[in-house]
Scaffold this motif. Structure first.
Motif, PDB file in Angstrom:
ATOM      1  N   ARG A 503       0.821  -1.223   0.000  1.00  0.00           N
ATOM      2  CA  ARG A 503       0.000   0.000   0.000  1.00  0.00           C
ATOM      3  C   ARG A 503       0.848   1.264   0.000  1.00  0.00           C
ATOM      4  NH1 ARG A 503      -3.418  -1.757   5.167  1.00  0.00           N
ATOM      5  NH2 ARG A 503      -1.285  -2.336   5.692  1.00  0.00           N
ATOM      6  N   ALA A 504       2.161   1.133   0.230  1.00  0.00           N
ATOM      7  CA  ALA A 504       3.044   2.301   0.230  1.00  0.00           C
ATOM      8  C   ALA A 504       3.401   2.761  -1.175  1.00  0.00           C
ATOM      9  CB  ALA A 504       4.323   1.991   1.006  1.00  0.00           C
ATOM     10  N   ALA A 505       3.110   1.929  -2.176  1.00  0.00           N
ATOM     11  CA  ALA A 505       3.404   2.282  -3.569  1.00  0.00           C
ATOM     12  C   ALA A 505       2.120   2.702  -4.261  1.00  0.00           C
ATOM     13  CB  ALA A 505       4.027   1.086  -4.291  1.00  0.00           C
ATOM     14  N   LEU A 506       2.266   3.442  -5.347  1.00  0.00           N
ATOM     15  CA  LEU A 506       1.092   3.799  -6.137  1.00  0.00           C
ATOM     16  C   LEU A 506       0.477   2.545  -6.733  1.00  0.00           C
ATOM     17  CD1 LEU A 506       2.011   6.996  -8.187  1.00  0.00           C
ATOM     18  CD2 LEU A 506       0.351   6.788  -6.338  1.00  0.00           C
ATOM     19  N   PRO A 507      -0.840   2.397  -6.683  1.00  0.00           N
ATOM     20  CA  PRO A 507      -1.460   1.236  -7.332  1.00  0.00           C
ATOM     21  C   PRO A 507      -1.253   1.294  -8.841  1.00  0.00           C
ATOM     22  CG  PRO A 507      -3.122   2.826  -6.619  1.00  0.00           C
ATOM     23  CD  PRO A 507      -1.818   3.283  -6.037  1.00  0.00           C
ATOM     24  N   GLY A 508      -0.960   0.153  -9.437  1.00  0.00           N
ATOM     25  CA  GLY A 508      -0.772   0.128 -10.883  1.00  0.00           C
ATOM     26  C   GLY A 508       0.659   0.292 -11.323  1.00  0.00           C
ATOM     27  N   GLY A 509       1.608   0.433 -10.380  1.00  0.00           N
ATOM     28  CA  GLY A 509       3.009   0.527 -10.780  1.00  0.00           C
ATOM     29  C   GLY A 509       3.533   1.934 -10.713  1.00  0.00           C
ATOM     30  N   PRO A 510       4.832   2.104 -10.986  1.00  0.00           N
ATOM     31  CA  PRO A 510       5.494   3.409 -10.873  1.00  0.00           C
ATOM     32  C   PRO A 510       4.790   4.485 -11.688  1.00  0.00           C
ATOM     33  CG  PRO A 510       7.098   1.675 -11.216  1.00  0.00           C
ATOM     34  CD  PRO A 510       5.750   1.052 -11.417  1.00  0.00           C
ATOM     35  N   GLY A 511       4.412   5.559 -11.027  1.00  0.00           N
ATOM     36  CA  GLY A 511       3.825   6.698 -11.719  1.00  0.00           C
ATOM     37  C   GLY A 511       2.397   6.501 -12.132  1.00  0.00           C
ATOM     38  N   SER A 512       1.901   5.249 -12.173  1.00  0.00           N
ATOM     39  CA  SER A 512       0.539   4.938 -12.587  1.00  0.00           C
ATOM     40  C   SER A 512       0.123   5.709 -13.818  1.00  0.00           C
ATOM     41  CB  SER A 512      -0.440   5.172 -11.440  1.00  0.00           C
ATOM     42  OG  SER A 512      -0.301   4.174 -10.473  1.00  0.00           O
ATOM     43  N   ALA A 513       0.736   5.364 -14.924  1.00  0.00           N
ATOM     44  CA  ALA A 513       0.447   5.908 -16.255  1.00  0.00           C
ATOM     45  C   ALA A 513       0.979   7.311 -16.440  1.00  0.00           C
ATOM     46  CB  ALA A 513      -1.046   5.864 -16.559  1.00  0.00           C
ATOM     47  N   GLY A 514       1.624   7.858 -15.410  1.00  0.00           N
ATOM     48  CA  GLY A 514       2.239   9.164 -15.594  1.00  0.00           C
ATOM     49  C   GLY A 514       3.620   8.988 -16.169  1.00  0.00           C
ATOM     50  N   GLY A 515       3.748   8.135 -17.179  1.00  0.00           N
ATOM     51  CA  GLY A 515       5.054   7.808 -17.695  1.00  0.00           C
ATOM     52  C   GLY A 515       5.602   6.582 -17.002  1.00  0.00           C
ATOM     53  N   GLY A 516       4.705   5.828 -16.324  1.00  0.00           N
ATOM     54  CA  GLY A 516       5.169   4.684 -15.562  1.00  0.00           C
ATOM     55  C   GLY A 516       4.770   3.357 -16.167  1.00  0.00           C
ATOM     56  N   GLU A 517       3.614   2.824 -15.746  1.00  0.00           N
ATOM     57  CA  GLU A 517       3.241   1.463 -16.100  1.00  0.00           C
ATOM     58  C   GLU A 517       3.215   1.273 -17.615  1.00  0.00           C
ATOM     59  OE1 GLU A 517      -0.252  -1.720 -14.938  1.00  0.00           O
ATOM     60  OE2 GLU A 517      -0.669   0.413 -14.911  1.00  0.00           O
ATOM     61  N   GLY A 518       3.933   0.310 -18.079  1.00  0.00           N
ATOM     62  CA  GLY A 518       3.947  -0.013 -19.488  1.00  0.00           C
ATOM     63  C   GLY A 518       4.815   0.888 -20.324  1.00  0.00           C
ATOM     64  N   ALA A 519       5.403   1.911 -19.737  1.00  0.00           N
ATOM     65  CA  ALA A 519       6.234   2.841 -20.505  1.00  0.00           C
ATOM     66  C   ALA A 519       7.632   2.272 -20.651  1.00  0.00           C
ATOM     67  CB  ALA A 519       6.288   4.203 -19.805  1.00  0.00           C
ATOM     68  N   VAL A 520       8.231   2.503 -21.804  1.00  0.00           N
ATOM     69  CA  VAL A 520       9.597   2.033 -22.026  1.00  0.00           C
ATOM     70  C   VAL A 520      10.560   3.150 -21.683  1.00  0.00           C
ATOM     71  CG1 VAL A 520       8.907   0.412 -23.803  1.00  0.00           C
ATOM     72  CG2 VAL A 520       9.499   2.752 -24.448  1.00  0.00           C
ATOM     73  N   PRO A 521      11.788   2.816 -21.239  1.00  0.00           N
ATOM     74  CA  PRO A 521      12.770   3.860 -20.950  1.00  0.00           C
ATOM     75  C   PRO A 521      13.094   4.667 -22.204  1.00  0.00           C
ATOM     76  CG  PRO A 521      13.443   1.748 -20.022  1.00  0.00           C
ATOM     77  CD  PRO A 521      12.278   1.477 -20.928  1.00  0.00           C
ATOM     78  N   LEU A 522      13.615   5.850 -22.008  1.00  0.00           N
ATOM     79  CA  LEU A 522      14.022   6.674 -23.137  1.00  0.00           C
ATOM     80  C   LEU A 522      15.159   5.986 -23.889  1.00  0.00           C
ATOM     81  CD1 LEU A 522      14.079  10.258 -21.609  1.00  0.00           C
ATOM     82  CD2 LEU A 522      12.292   9.216 -22.976  1.00  0.00           C
ATOM     83  N   SER A 523      15.126   6.126 -25.190  1.00  0.00           N
ATOM     84  CA  SER A 523      16.212   5.567 -26.001  1.00  0.00           C
ATOM     85  C   SER A 523      17.452   6.427 -25.863  1.00  0.00           C
ATOM     86  CB  SER A 523      15.787   5.524 -27.466  1.00  0.00           C
ATOM     87  OG  SER A 523      15.668   6.844 -27.982  1.00  0.00           O
ATOM     88  N   ALA A 524      18.595   5.894 -26.313  1.00  0.00           N
ATOM     89  CA  ALA A 524      19.841   6.652 -26.250  1.00  0.00           C
ATOM     90  C   ALA A 524      19.720   7.939 -27.056  1.00  0.00           C
ATOM     91  CB  ALA A 524      20.994   5.796 -26.771  1.00  0.00           C
ATOM     92  N   GLY A 525      19.041   7.867 -28.212  1.00  0.00           N
ATOM     93  CA  GLY A 525      18.870   9.067 -29.021  1.00  0.00           C
ATOM     94  C   GLY A 525      18.031  10.117 -28.327  1.00  0.00           C
ATOM     95  N   GLU A 526      16.942   9.671 -27.664  1.00  0.00           N
ATOM     96  CA  GLU A 526      16.096  10.617 -26.932  1.00  0.00           C
ATOM     97  C   GLU A 526      16.873  11.262 -25.796  1.00  0.00           C
ATOM     98  OE1 GLU A 526      11.577   8.945 -27.173  1.00  0.00           O
ATOM     99  OE2 GLU A 526      13.038   7.684 -26.139  1.00  0.00           O
ATOM    100  N   LEU A 527      17.692  10.454 -25.109  1.00  0.00           N
ATOM    101  CA  LEU A 527      18.486  10.995 -24.008  1.00  0.00           C
ATOM    102  C   LEU A 527      19.465  12.056 -24.500  1.00  0.00           C
ATOM    103  CD1 LEU A 527      19.253   7.766 -21.969  1.00  0.00           C
ATOM    104  CD2 LEU A 527      17.912   9.713 -21.206  1.00  0.00           C
TER     105      LEU A 527
END
Length: 542
Positions: A503-527
């Motif tokens: 219960r200490a974490a957001l339900p649905g994973g990190p960020g809860s769709a705010g760039g979190g659940e199911g999101a892929v990390p930025l690519s090297a080019g994007e970085l």
């Protein structure tokens, strides 16, 4: 030199001097004495410069060594030569540093020596917006057009269309009817808690509390921010209410009864609510993201409890606004319960990268707060450049959701690298005693990384920690270096038990769709395009 005391009677000055000396000595012997450490700011949300002599003094626990120069945003001529760490300012950034605000001949003081680069894991600028070019340009345009804006309280003459526009944008972000700006988030919490308690106590009700019982009860999580604690205590003092050492309301009259429930323990909160007599108005107030532990309030649990035992819910989203949720609306949006929150408190000094506080609420509550909130009524309105900068920050955050995605990927990377619970961009590295905590902070400082040591009374005794604050302005290489240095120190890290509670974490994973659940990390080019790739220089950092 003047005495520390104004004196007041025979021996008064000496008594105050003795008290001051004893107070400071006590802090020093307990390793709790803090010192302000000046840096040279950069156009960056993750780096600053510091004179090498000051860095050495800091790591050794001594007072700053460098005298102040007349141009605080620009180092003296020659100071930029020979930075001790790589990737220093060059090209346009160096030109800005040499010719920036306040440039000109400084006073005749000895040379302060060379500068070192300092990477900051200590700011609350979670999206890297404090140094965003559009945010800086908005502030500059407003300053050139209108200076600081009208310098008066908002109710007198300090309120402009710019202030109103920002309030409307924040109300839209939070999904509320309206919003009221405050000079700080601290002021927002003080005003809200004291106003609601006093007004609720004065107003009529279809049911009245038992004789001698305060008409309002405030329920506060034990790990809430100091601004909530102070606001709740003032509300309890009210017109006769008081809080005892146990946190239970003691008095009766026009103040509020104050109850402190165990951290995130909704069973304990329900017990306290159940024991409250009929006719008492109940206000539950909590942080959504706790600033020292980095965990979240059980917002879905609070919403379910509110359905069973109605109360007014005030949620401080200072550290979650723009960081969590699909649109950056905060933890309540991420948990899907934003419509169950009655009063959304927030700040513009963290993920927005600016300054100020706000309360997003109904039009009726806004009217009450602007008429009765003393920290609002008697404070000068926010400066116009700050207001315009905050508006620009909201627009950039909406246009660039990759910032949330990147900071949440850093959270996961740090937690995995150190094997610690990492539930948000605030990650505590708990060591326990003061000594080892200060030693590791100094070791990191000598390596050019600032990770602040947090000690009592900010955190409970025996839980001293390094508070890592992650930003979209950090790169993967920054986090990897921090992980490597901490692991190389060999210092064991402790785990706070409540951080392992789901219960200490957001339900649905990190960020809860705010760039979190199911999101892929930025690519090297994007970085690299964002200036976050390996080897990016200071001039390109966000």
């Amino acid at each position: 030199m003047a005495s520390a005391s104004a004196g007041g009677g025979a021996g008064g000055g000496r008594e105050w001097d003795d008290w001051l000396h004893a107070s400071l000595s006590g802090l020093r012997s307990a390793q709790l004495l803090r010192t302000l450490r000046p840096t040279v700011p950069l156009m960056s949300s993750s780096e600053a410069l510091i004179y090498s002599a000051d860095l050495d003094a800091w790591a050794q626990g001594r007072d700053p060594a460098v005298a102040h120069w007349g141009h605080c945003c620009t180092p003296p001529p020659g100071a930029l030569t020979g930075l001790l760490t790589g990737g220093g300012p060059s090209g346009g950034a160096a030109a800005v540093l040499q010719q920036g605000p306040g440039a000109g001949p400084g006073p005749s003081l000895p040379s302060p020596g060379p500068l070192s680069r300092l990477r900051l894991f200590s700011l609350n600028d979670y999206l890297g917006l404090g140094a965003h070019p559009e945010v800086a340009a908005a502030a500059a345009r407003a300053a050139l057009a209108a200076g600081m804006g009208p310098r008066a309280s908002a109710l007198v003459a300090g309120y402009t269309h710019c202030h109103r526009q920002l309030e409307e944008a924040l109300a839209e972000l939070k999904g509320t009817e309206d919003c009221l700006l405050f000079p700080t988030g601290f002021a927002a919490n003080l005003s809200l808690l004291t106003t609601v308690a006093a007004a609720a106590g004065a107003a009529g009700s279809s049911a009245s509390p038992p004789p001698g019982h305060p008409p309002v009860a405030v329920f506060s999580d034990e790990l809430n921010h100091a601004s909530i604690i102070d606001g709740a205590r003032l509300a309890a003092r009210g017109a006769g209410g008081a809080a005892g050492a146990s946190g239970q309301g003691q008095g009766g009259g026009g103040g509020a009864a104050l109850h402190v429930y165990r951290h995130n323990d909704l069973g304990h909160l329900e017990e306290l609510l159940s024991a409250t007599p009929p006719g008492v108005r109940c206000l539950v107030v909590t942080d959504s993201l706790f600033s020292m532990d980095g965990d979240f309030a059980d917002l879905r649990g609070l919403a379910a409890l509110k359905a069973r035992r109605p109360f007014l819910l005030a949620l401080d989203e200072a550290h979650a606004t723009l960081v969590a949720g699909e649109r950056g609306g905060g933890a309540a949006e991420a948990a899907g319960v934003a419509d169950q929150v009655d009063l959304h408190i927030g700040t513009l000094s963290k993920a927005a990268g600016c300054l100020g506080g706000f309360a997003a609420c109904t039009r009726g509550f806004k009217q009450l707060l602007l008429n009765r909130g003393r920290a609002y009524v008697y404070s000068t309105a926010l400066p116009l450049p700050v207001v315009e900068a905050a508006g620009a920050a909201l627009r950039v955050a909406a246009r660039e959701p990759w910032r949330r995605r990147h900071v949440w990927s850093l959270v996961e990377r740090l937690g995995r690298g150190l094997g610690v619970p990492a539930l948000s961009p605030v990650v505590p590295l708990v060591l326990g005693p003061e000594g080892p905590t200060l030693e590791l902070a100094a070791r990191l400082l000598r390596a050019g990384l600032h990770v602040p040591p947090i000690r009592p009374p900010t955190v409970p005794q025996g839980t001293c920690r390094l508070r890592v604050s992650l930003s979209a302005a950090h790169s993967y290489a920054d986090v990897d270096e921090l992980v490597g240095l901490v692991r190389a120190s060999g210092v064991p890290l402790l785990t706070l038990p409540h951080l392992q509670d789901p219960r200490a974490a957001l339900p649905g994973g990190p960020g809860s769709a705010g760039g979190g659940e199911g999101a892929v990390p930025l690519s090297a080019g994007e970085l690299m395009r964002a200036g976050l790739g390996r080897g990016a220089g200071v001039q390109s950092r966000l």
